[in-house]
Design a protein around this motif. Structure first.
Motif, short mmCIF file in Angstrom:
data_model
loop_
_atom_site.label_atom_id
_atom_site.label_comp_id
_atom_site.label_asym_id
_atom_site.label_seq_id
_atom_site.Cartn_x
_atom_site.Cartn_y
_atom_site.Cartn_z
N GLY A 1 0.81 -1.31 0.10
CA GLY A 1 0.12 -0.38 -0.03
C GLY A 1 0.53 1.18 0.17
N ALA A 2 2.40 1.40 0.48
CA ALA A 2 3.44 2.56 0.32
C ALA A 2 3.00 2.60 -0.16
N ILE A 3 3.16 1.86 -1.71
CA ILE A 3 3.79 2.28 -2.67
C ILE A 3 2.75 3.57 -3.85
N PHE A 4 1.35 3.64 -3.13
CA PHE A 4 1.01 5.22 -3.90
C PHE A 4 0.82 5.53 -3.35
N LEU A 5 1.63 6.04 -2.10
CA LEU A 5 1.80 7.30 -1.43
C LEU A 5 3.69 8.37 -1.92
N PRO A 6 3.99 9.11 -1.88
CA PRO A 6 4.75 9.93 -2.50
C PRO A 6 6.11 9.08 -1.53
N LEU A 7 6.80 9.11 -2.17
CA LEU A 7 7.99 8.02 -1.48
C LEU A 7 8.58 8.70 0.23
N GLU B 1 6.33 0.92 -10.56
CA GLU B 1 5.41 0.68 -8.80
C GLU B 1 4.60 -0.18 -9.61
N PHE B 2 3.39 -0.26 -10.54
CA PHE B 2 3.41 -1.86 -10.48
C PHE B 2 3.79 -3.01 -10.59
N GLY B 3 4.83 -3.00 -10.99
CA GLY B 3 5.87 -4.11 -11.17
C GLY B 3 5.97 -4.78 -9.40
N LEU C 1 4.46 -3.61 -6.36
CA LEU C 1 3.22 -4.13 -6.90
C LEU C 1 2.89 -5.26 -6.51
N LEU C 2 3.34 -5.97 -7.64
CA LEU C 2 3.01 -6.84 -7.43
C LEU C 2 3.45 -8.54 -7.18
N LEU C 3 5.06 -7.74 -6.80
CA LEU C 3 5.61 -8.48 -5.92
C LEU C 3 5.42 -8.55 -4.55
N PHE C 4 5.38 -7.69 -4.30
CA PHE C 4 4.74 -7.55 -2.96
C PHE C 4 3.84 -7.71 -2.73
N VAL C 5 2.60 -8.33 -3.38
CA VAL C 5 1.46 -8.91 -3.16
C VAL C 5 1.97 -10.49 -2.90
N LEU C 6 2.71 -10.62 -4.04
CA LEU C 6 3.04 -12.31 -4.39
C LEU C 6 4.20 -13.02 -2.67
N ALA C 7 5.07 -11.74 -2.33
CA ALA C 7 5.42 -12.25 -1.26
C ALA C 7 4.43 -12.75 -0.34
N GLN D 1 9.42 -0.81 -18.49
CA GLN D 1 10.09 -0.56 -20.25
C GLN D 1 8.02 -0.63 -20.64
N ASN D 2 7.35 -1.28 -20.43
CA ASN D 2 5.87 -1.45 -21.04
C ASN D 2 4.93 -0.45 -20.48
N GLN D 3 4.22 -0.17 -20.98
CA GLN D 3 3.47 0.72 -20.58
C GLN D 3 2.34 -0.24 -19.83
N HIS D 4 2.11 -1.12 -20.97
CA HIS D 4 0.84 -1.66 -20.59
C HIS D 4 0.44 -2.00 -18.74
N PHE D 5 1.56 -1.59 -18.34
CA PHE D 5 2.37 -1.90 -16.81
C PHE D 5 1.65 -0.55 -16.05
N GLU D 6 0.81 0.51 -17.45
CA GLU D 6 0.92 1.69 -15.52
C GLU D 6 -0.68 1.71 -15.33
N ARG D 7 -0.54 1.11 -13.87
CA ARG D 7 -1.74 1.15 -13.71
C ARG D 7 -2.26 1.69 -12.54
N LEU D 8 -3.57 1.89 -11.87
CA LEU D 8 -4.04 2.33 -11.33
C LEU D 8 -3.62 3.87 -10.78
N GLY D 9 -2.26 4.11 -11.38
CA GLY D 9 -2.32 5.25 -11.25
C GLY D 9 -0.63 5.44 -10.59
N LEU D 10 -0.07 4.25 -11.43
CA LEU D 10 0.86 3.84 -10.70
C LEU D 10 1.78 3.72 -11.71
N SER D 11 3.34 4.18 -11.96
CA SER D 11 4.07 3.79 -12.50
C SER D 11 4.70 2.41 -13.40
N GLY D 12 5.09 1.83 -14.57
CA GLY D 12 4.87 0.49 -14.77
C GLY D 12 6.05 -0.13 -13.95
#
Length: 472
Positions: free
Chosen positions: A127-133, A215-217, A219-225, A202-213
């Motif tokens: 969830g912290a990924i959605f906030l300013p660093l 950041e979204f990548g 996000l998926l890693l931390f959900v997998l963890a 490098q892929n704009q298809h990963f730019e989801r939920l208001g995150l850069s590609g």
């Protein structure tokens, strides 16, 4: 309440050497029948499955928290805090974990519930990924601290439980095989995660939920963890727990341990591993910084470089495990401790990615010898009822050493101005200075302390027929 650690007597113990404190005579604890072989075998198989699920969390989650912060542009002290504060807090709470083990005696209950909670704390990290660093970093640090703390609460109970389940004559072989299997899973998770982040950048298809590609990548890693650790808790719940016995003489305080540590093998072993941890703390947390920030390697290249070390480490662990059973833990620890001293010197020669790839082969093999011997020596030198408390104190001092090394490295990096030249030698990066200091610290640890504690597994090397490993 007055008796700290008693070192397990062994044939190589020096005459007239004082153990941590000689216990008063006490009746032996009631002996419980050993679990049936099929129960042990099934539990050891579940332990390997648990380790494999844990390895996914480690490889795709824990290993990528620091790269996320580095790629976000945070400096050395932020990286040092991320490496040192959770580890230090984890070392401090291991004492509480040992206390819980002694008080409740139900080790698996502690292990399972803390593992599940550890998995759930990946949710605020994601969830912290959605906030300013500048805000998200502190939430991530707090949640990551809890991930490490919960993992450390488990350790005393887990060490005690596995020490009861795995036969002593086959510990090196079992843990070598277990580490190799889980290690291969961790390598795959780590390598795949690194290149996945590079693809997401490098892929704009990963730019989801208001995150850069990127950041979204992450996000998926931390959900997998999170999911992987919850699965690990399910496997842990299926491990058989032998009855836990302790006597009042097994209890000892931190101050009792500190007072008697210089006079006992285990105490000097803790001093050695703690000083080595200072040397590791000077370098380990900042390798990602050097590769991603100084040398500007991609996340995929970083993953490839570190994967070579991990792969060589895990593939060589079964061999080192067999050598531990044949030669003794202390002898292999001596080989590994001296070997890892030269790793920072080899890093000094690296500037291109292929340089690091070559050095990482040596790094992985030497590090495997050191780590597996370090873990097995602990089982050799500490009696079973004292394992939970001893592992807590050992981890505390190792964490303190790592924190001292990490914050000292950050201070050196902030204070020292690079590039510069000393005696005609060009020093291009802060990381170069950290490598030099680390070499000195590791050398001092080996020269001053490695010879002060003895071998307990074998009086002399055993080159007879290999022991039959426990069923797994």
């Amino acid at each position: 309440m007055t008796h700290p650690v008693t070192v397990t007597p062994g044939p190589s113990q020096r005459p007239n050497e004082t153990p941590l404190i000689a216990p008063a005579p006490e009746p032996p604890p009631p002996s419980a029948p050993h679990p049936p072989p099929d129960v042990v075998a099934r539990s050891l198989r579940y332990s390997i499955k648990d380790a494999s699920a844990w390895a996914v969390m480690q490889g795709a989650g824990i290993s990528y928290v620091t790269p996320f912060v580095v790629l976000g542009g945070k400096g050395l002290f932020y990286i040092a805090a991320l490496a040192a504060l959770p580890a230090l807090a984890g070392g401090l709470v291991q004492w509480w974990g040992a206390h819980l083990t002694d008080r409740f005696g139900k080790r698996n209950r502690i292990i399972v519930w803390c593992s599940l909670a550890q998995g759930l704390f990946w949710i605020p990290i994601a969830g912290a990924i959605f906030l300013p660093l500048n805000v998200g970093y502190w939430i991530m640090l707090a949640a990551f601290l809890m991930v490490v703390v919960l993992g450390n609460i488990i350790v005393p109970a887990w060490q005690s439980l596995m020490g009861d389940l795995v036969p002593a004559e086959g510990r090196g072989r079992y843990f070598g095989a277990r580490n190799a299997i889980s290690g291969l899973v961790q390598v795959g998770a780590f390598f795949g995660a690194g290149w996945f982040i590079t693809l997401a950048e490098q892929n704009q298809h990963f730019e989801r939920l208001g995150l850069s590609g990127r950041e979204f990548g992450f996000l998926l890693l931390f959900v997998l963890a999170c999911a992987a650790r919850c699965l690990s808790a399910w496997y842990l719940n299926h491990i058989h727990e032998p009855p836990y016995h302790r006597s009042p003489g097994d209890h000892f305080t931190l101050m009792q341990f500190i007072r008697r540590a210089p006079k006992a093998h285990f105490g000097r072993f803790v001093m050695y591993s703690s000083l080595m941890s200072v040397g590791f703390g000077l370098v380990g947390p900042f390798l990602a910084w050097h590769l991603l920030h100084d040398l500007e390697f991609s996340a995929g290249t970083y993953a490839t470089i570190v994967t070579v070390s991990m792969l060589c480490s895990f593939l060589s662990q079964p061999l080192w495990g067999r050598l531990v059973d044949r030669l003794g833990s202390k002898r292999i620890l001596g080989i590994g401790g001296i070997a890892v001293t030269f790793i920072p010197a080899l890093y000094l020669l690296c500037s291109e990615s292929w340089h690091f790839l070559i050095v990482m082969v040596y790094d992985g093999i030497a590090g495997a010898a050191y780590s597996i011997a370090l873990g097995n020596y602990f089982f050799d030198v500490v009696t079973p009822p004292k394992r939970a408390r001893c592992v807590a104190f050992n981890t505390l001092f190792v964490a303190i050493g790592g924190a001292v090394g990490a914050f000292a490295a950050a201070a050196i990096g902030e204070w020292f101005t690079t590039p510069t030249a000393i005696a005609g030698w060009s020093i291009p990066f802060d990381f170069t200075i950290l490598l030099l200091v680390s070499i000195v610290v590791r050398a001092i640890a080996n020269l001053a302390l490695l010879g002060t504690f003895a071998e307990f597994r074998l009086q002399r090397p055993d080159f007879g027929a290999a022991a039959t490993p426990p069923a797994a």
